[in-house]
Design an enzyme around this catalytic site. Structure first.
Site: not given
Ligand code: FCB
Length: 459
Positions: A181, A365
């Site tokens: 991320e 995720e």
């Protein structure tokens, strides 16, 4: 916790017969990250990271929580591997703590490296595929002291780390992800200041993003050279933006939201350029880019990891940007995030359409926080079961629409240090009692286990 509307609850994990989930080669896994579970922050030569500093600064995390002990996984990893393998999942996604494996002068730290070598060897021995992220936000503090990701030098330090650790762990990793991320590292770390190191300047954020992506590109070269059998990719968080305003201004706001969250990262990786509309959104914040950088960033990937959690409703701010406006009456999680599975389908199908060179995708995720409690050794997390069912159905729809999604990792294997939200927010399918470190399987974990056993028994 009081929800704004009736919450979807389920007792069964039951994909329909034609779901991709029944395919044995559709990888199911669970994910964690080093700083969120390991603890042992001052052991065996680990040096401080920006998250040690940030979480120890009053006011930065809920209740002043830090990752100093977390789930004590550094000491309990053998039991945790046992628990994980008993879930019948096919893969585990973890991250390596850079400050644990490299000394301040750039040398390998043998004890820290041994921890990961032992862990990966044990996972492999259990037949689990290993998905390893190099950077899940724990920058060594001494590099932040020199400017962190805003300083181009950090790019080269990251490449050295990638080179060193991929030599050390070659042969033990199925899939390397360079970064987790980068949007959060850049924006929350250097733009909003919600995350370490807590800087607040959008021009820092855009420069940090460029350096993160450049570090990714240089790391890819080392990973490929040092561990040619492994897959190499990156993990991006993506956001679905919609607007209740169906007029042009509202639709532009939604487009801008997704541009800022998704295309800011995916365009450089897959098109070797930044979307220029970003510099209208953030005047004066265009990063300094050197010749050749975009080719390094745009190196081919074996996979793209996608992290998806929620949808955001936006309206125009009347100028160049957008404002986030919470929708009323929608189902939300303990984080306050809206439960919106169709956003995942929509984004996957859109990426498949917009990027002809989109690599195979893993959902690296997805999951939710609930305020779970243990009652008689049982945790009835019915909203999570429903959440997983619905998001996996969205993945199945995307696959049926032609998107090459190869697997799905639940965030998270166990409750852990949820960054600025500390230990209050519980994302695990395994409950952790932080006072005793006792692990208790939640019903979601039991049902996933049961489903995977059924799947592998099928002929
Ligand atoms: C993601 C992070 C992960 C976890 C989840 C809830 O942004 O990658 O570490 O905190 O959110």
């Amino acid at each position: 916790m009081v929800f704004e509307s009736s919450v979807a609850l389920e007792e069964a994990f039951s994909p329909p017969a034609d779901s991709v989930l029944w395919r044995k080669d559709f990888l199911m896994g669970a994910a964690t990250a080093a700083y969120q579970i390991e603890g042992a922050v001052a052991e065996d030569g680990r040096i401080p990271s920006i998250w040690d500093t940030f979480s120890a600064t009053p006011g930065k995390t809920l209740a002043g929580d830090t990752g100093a002990v977390a789930c004590d996984h550094y000491h309990r990893w053998q039991d945790d591997v046992e628990l994980l393998a008993n879930l019948n999942v096919g893969a585990y996604r973890l991250s390596i703590s850079w400050p644990r494996v490299m000394t301040q002068d750039g040398q390998p730290n043998a004890k820290g490296i041994a921890f990961y070598r032992n862990l990966l060897t044990a996972l492999r021995a259990k037949g689990l595929k290993t998905f390893v992220t190099l950077y899940h936000w724990d920058l060594p503090q001494h590099l932040e002291d020199q400017g962190g990701w805003v300083n181009r030098d950090t790019v080269y330090r990251f490449a050295e780390y990638a080179d060193m650790i991929s030599k050390e762990l070659a042969g033990l990793v199925d899939a390397w992800a360079t970064l987790n991320e980068p949007w959060c590292s850049a924006m929350h770390g250097y733009g909003t200041g919600h995350h370490a190191p807590g800087k607040q300047d959008v021009a820092f954020a855009t420069q940090a993003m460029h350096h993160l992506l450049l570090g990714h590109g240089l790391a890819v070269r080392h990973l490929r050279a040092n561990d040619p059998a492994a897959q190499v990719g990156i993990v991006a968080n993506v956001g679905r933006g919609t607007s209740t305003d169906s007029g042009a201004a509202g639709q532009r706001a939604a487009w801008l939201f997704e541009l800022q969250h998704n295309n800011w990262i995916l365009d450089p990786l897959l098109k070797k350029s930044y979307p220029t509309a970003l510099w209208e959104l953030w005047p004066g914040a265009e990063p300094s880019v050197q010749q050749g950088d975009m080719d390094i960033i745009g190196a081919p990937l074996d996979f793209l990891g996608i992290n998806y959690y929620f949808r955001t409703n936006v309206v125009s701010d009347g100028k160049h940007g957008y404002l986030e406006v919470d929708l009323e009456g929608v189902e939300r999680t303990q984080m306050g995030w809206e439960v919106y599975p169709d956003g995942l389908r929509h984004l996957l199908v859109g990426f498949h359409r917009d990027y002809p060179n989109l690599p195979p995708i893993y959902i690296t995720e997805n999951g939710m926080a609930t305020d779970d409690e243990v009652v008689d050794d049982d945790v009835n997390d019915r909203q999570r079961i429903s959440f997983l069912n619905r998001h996996l159905a969205a993945v199945d729809q995307a696959v049926k629409a032609g998107v090459d999604v190869r697997g799905y990792f639940i965030w998270s294997l166990m409750d852990n240090f949820e960054w600025a939200f500390g230990y209050e927010r519980r994302f695990g399918i395994i409950h952790v009692d932080y006072a005793t470190q006792k692990r208790t399987l939640k019903r979601s974990a039991k049902l996933v286990t049961q489903f995977l056993a059924e799947r592998s028994a099928k002929s």
